[in-house]
Design a protein around this motif. Structure first.
Motif, PDB file in Angstrom:
ATOM      1  N   THR A 301      11.455   5.703  -1.249  1.00  0.00           N
ATOM      2  CA  THR A 301      10.040   5.875  -1.549  1.00  0.00           C
ATOM      3  C   THR A 301      10.051   6.622  -2.711  1.00  0.00           C
ATOM      4  OG1 THR A 301       9.411   8.029  -0.383  1.00  0.00           O
ATOM      5  CG2 THR A 301       9.357   5.823   0.812  1.00  0.00           C
ATOM      6  N   THR A 330       4.779   1.938  -5.721  1.00  0.00           N
ATOM      7  CA  THR A 330       4.939   2.161  -4.304  1.00  0.00           C
ATOM      8  C   THR A 330       5.019   0.744  -3.524  1.00  0.00           C
ATOM      9  OG1 THR A 330       3.114   3.771  -4.461  1.00  0.00           O
ATOM     10  CG2 THR A 330       3.147   2.540  -2.372  1.00  0.00           C
ATOM     11  N   TRP A 359      -3.590   2.590   1.467  1.00  0.00           N
ATOM     12  CA  TRP A 359      -4.326   3.384   0.329  1.00  0.00           C
ATOM     13  C   TRP A 359      -4.326   4.734   0.169  1.00  0.00           C
ATOM     14  CZ3 TRP A 359     -10.298   1.730   0.304  1.00  0.00           C
ATOM     15  CH2 TRP A 359     -10.598   0.375  -0.291  1.00  0.00           C
ATOM     16  N   THR A 361      -1.339   6.302   0.784  1.00  0.00           N
ATOM     17  CA  THR A 361       0.280   6.153   0.523  1.00  0.00           C
ATOM     18  C   THR A 361       0.258   6.029  -1.058  1.00  0.00           C
ATOM     19  OG1 THR A 361       0.956   5.486   2.449  1.00  0.00           O
ATOM     20  CG2 THR A 361       2.279   5.385   0.611  1.00  0.00           C
ATOM     21  N   GLY A 362      -0.439   4.717  -1.376  1.00  0.00           N
ATOM     22  CA  GLY A 362      -0.490   4.893  -2.874  1.00  0.00           C
ATOM     23  C   GLY A 362      -1.271   5.595  -3.753  1.00  0.00           C
ATOM     24  N   TYR A 363      -2.130   6.019  -3.251  1.00  0.00           N
ATOM     25  CA  TYR A 363      -3.099   7.284  -3.851  1.00  0.00           C
ATOM     26  C   TYR A 363      -2.132   8.335  -4.106  1.00  0.00           C
ATOM     27  CZ  TYR A 363      -6.870  10.867  -4.573  1.00  0.00           C
ATOM     28  OH  TYR A 363      -7.490  11.983  -4.972  1.00  0.00           O
ATOM     29  N   HIS A 365       1.069   8.742  -3.927  1.00  0.00           N
ATOM     30  CA  HIS A 365       2.132   8.653  -4.833  1.00  0.00           C
ATOM     31  C   HIS A 365       1.781   8.653  -6.391  1.00  0.00           C
ATOM     32  CE1 HIS A 365       4.849   6.124  -1.854  1.00  0.00           C
ATOM     33  NE2 HIS A 365       4.847   7.520  -1.765  1.00  0.00           N
ATOM     34  N   THR A 366       0.516   8.003  -6.716  1.00  0.00           N
ATOM     35  CA  THR A 366      -0.043   8.172  -8.128  1.00  0.00           C
ATOM     36  C   THR A 366      -0.363   9.379  -8.470  1.00  0.00           C
ATOM     37  OG1 THR A 366      -0.530   5.849  -7.855  1.00  0.00           O
ATOM     38  CG2 THR A 366      -1.702   7.362  -9.803  1.00  0.00           C
ATOM     39  N   ASP A 379       2.436  -1.377 -10.514  1.00  0.00           N
ATOM     40  CA  ASP A 379       1.768  -1.983  -9.541  1.00  0.00           C
ATOM     41  C   ASP A 379       2.524  -3.375  -9.526  1.00  0.00           C
ATOM     42  OD1 ASP A 379      -0.093   0.030  -8.690  1.00  0.00           O
ATOM     43  OD2 ASP A 379      -1.229  -0.465 -10.685  1.00  0.00           O
ATOM     44  N   GLN A 384      -3.166  -3.384  -4.942  1.00  0.00           N
ATOM     45  CA  GLN A 384      -2.884  -1.990  -5.323  1.00  0.00           C
ATOM     46  C   GLN A 384      -3.852  -1.303  -6.429  1.00  0.00           C
ATOM     47  OE1 GLN A 384       1.427  -2.727  -6.137  1.00  0.00           O
ATOM     48  NE2 GLN A 384       1.901  -1.269  -4.664  1.00  0.00           N
ATOM     49  N   ARG A 388      -4.819   2.774  -7.891  1.00  0.00           N
ATOM     50  CA  ARG A 388      -4.245   3.099  -9.145  1.00  0.00           C
ATOM     51  C   ARG A 388      -5.480   4.022 -10.034  1.00  0.00           C
ATOM     52  NH1 ARG A 388       0.126   4.626 -11.343  1.00  0.00           N
ATOM     53  NH2 ARG A 388       1.222   2.831 -10.264  1.00  0.00           N
TER      54      ARG A 388
END
Length: 476
Positions: A301, A330, A359, A361-363, A365-366, A379, A384, A388
């Protein structure tokens, strides 16, 4: 008092130092001030169509409105500031929305949930107007290894679709292709796809490239791979009457050998220099890099410590060079397990829970990338895109007031400072502060008018140069 150093000796020494200083400045000119996209969307070349970016925006907007029909849901899912004070009942949400809609921005900031409200509305506007900032037509991992005839046909078809998109003005502001790597087993395939694609495209457009077109060379491990691509670019430019340097490239950081070579050195600068001024960016490949470190799939990850190490090594090697840096992707997709139009209440709830978890997780990570100075990422799916922009807008908006204070103060102090030989000592610091606002405006997080709070004029902001701002104020 008579000085100890003779003028001619001083001049000789300082002239020699000047040569060294200018050579350093050529290598490290500072951050570029032109627009950097906040992301690159990778999509298989076989799926690319002229209207792909528009359709991705439609899918992304539908996903956002399905799983967050209003800003209060987004606030609670992401635990944005003020989410605890937001209403749950629809009538109360409607009343709060109406109130926030009617307030001037300065007063709105005093209300609970103003950040979530602002982020949510900016997300919707972005997905409606410019959902994809950068798109890469992918002939590598997103396409796979296929028979040569099939890849040939795909290269031609994708180029024709891009030409059609250029004519219809439906392509993203930044766009390009990713070819196969120049490893011994794939170099011929990579070159053939590059040639077929560009030849078809340039024939269809009468020799015109899309704006901000770039070729991504993946799995780079040695400078010679980049040098070879540059020589190929020269041949293509000559064949089609393109100006020298028209074709630009990006490299990928996705192998341990690009972080440290067989002599224990970081080869990134040598790889960038091998591009002879054509290499504009270095993108991190999260999953290839973690795999090269022996990390098993379950733990591959963006949050793994080996990624932070690679990021920092990349920063150390390329900071100040003007090379854009991008984080990776992600791999958790915000897509529910159940499909169809007639889902049960339980299935809808399971979909919602799965999407909201993805969401977060992606949030996260960004946000991690942004906090660590990586203003671009990847992306892989239109679903996704909302996160972003949620993370990007939250990052800039939540830092806005502090950034305004710092830049305004810095400009005021710098304006009364002296310039020596037309070089302001802290111009790089001022440019860094200005770049915050330039990046925020480029992606739609803040407006030009909002940047006026810094005390700068629109003309000064649009100059994109802190040095020019100071020079202009000095002449007043």
């Amino acid at each position: 008092m008579q000085l100890s150093i003779k003028e001619n000796e001083q001049a000789r020494l300082l002239n020699s130092l000047g040569l060294a200083n200018r050579k350093f400045q050529q290598t490290y000119p500072g951050d570029r001030t032109d627009r950097q996209p906040v992301h690159t969307v990778y999509g298989g070349a076989n799926l690319f169509k002229a209207d792909t970016c528009i359709k991705m925006g439609e899918i992304a907007l539908k996903s956002l409105q399905t799983y967050s029909p209003d800003f209060t849901v987004l606030a609670r899912v992401l635990e944005l500031p003020g989410h605890q004070q937001l209403p749950v009942l629809q009538n109360d949400i409607a009343a709060l929305t109406h109130k926030l809609d009617s307030l001037p921005e300065a007063e709105r900031r005093r209300e609970p949930g103003w950040l979530a409200y602002t982020v949510y509305n900016k997300m919707i506007r972005k997905l409606q107007t410019e959902p994809v900032e950068d798109f890469r037509i992918d002939f590598e991992d997103g396409f796979g290894n296929r028979p040569d005839d099939e890849e040939d046909a795909t290269a031609i078809a994708a180029a024709q679709e891009l030409a059609k998109g250029m004519q219809q003005q439906t392509v993203s502001p930044f766009i390009g292709i990713r070819i196969k790597p120049f490893t011994e087993d794939l170099k011929h395939r990579g070159v053939r796809t590059l040639d077929l694609f560009l030849t078809t495209l340039l024939q269809a457009t009468n020799g015109v490239l899309p704006a901000n077109f770039v070729v991504m060379l993946p799995k780079v491990t040695i400078p010679e791979q980049v040098t070879t691509l540059v020589r190929l670019f020269e041949l293509i430019e000559q064949a089609h009457g393109l100006s020298r340097g028209a074709l630009q490239l990006e490299t990928m950081v996705e192998a341990t050998q690009i972080i440290m070579d067989d002599e224990g050195r970081n080869p990134l600068m040598r790889i960038i220099k091998a591009g002879e001024g054509r290499c504009i960016a270095a993108h991190f490949g999260t999953y290839d890099y973690t795999a090269s470190c022996g990390i098993t799939a379950r733990y591959q990850t963006m949050a793994h410590p080996v990624c932070d190490f690679a990021h920092h090594m990349t920063k150390v090697a390329l900071a100040g060079t003007g090379i854009f840096l991008s984080d990776g992707a992600t791999n958790v997709m915000p897509i529910g397990p159940h499909r169809g139009d007639h889902l049960t209440f339980e299935q809808q709830a399971e979909n919602r829970a799965a999407v909201h978890k993805a969401w977060r997780t992606g949030y996260q990570h960004t946000m991690h990338s942004l906090i660590n100075g990586f203003y671009q990422g990847w992306d892989l799916n239109p679903a996704q895109l909302p996160m972003r922009y949620a993370a990007t807008y939250n990052f800039f908006l939540s830092s806005y007031e502090d950034a305004v204070f710092r830049l305004k103060t810095f400009v005021e102090r710098a304006a009364i400072s002296t310039l020596t030989r037309d070089i302001f000592d802290d111009a790089a610091t001022g440019q860094g502060l200005l770049n915050f606002f330039l990046k925020a405006m480029n992606c739609g997080a803040i407006s030009e008018e909002a940047a006026l709070a810094t005390g700068l004029t629109l003309e000064e902001i649009r100059s994109r140069s802190f040095y020019r701002i100071l020079e202009g104020r000095r002449k007043r």
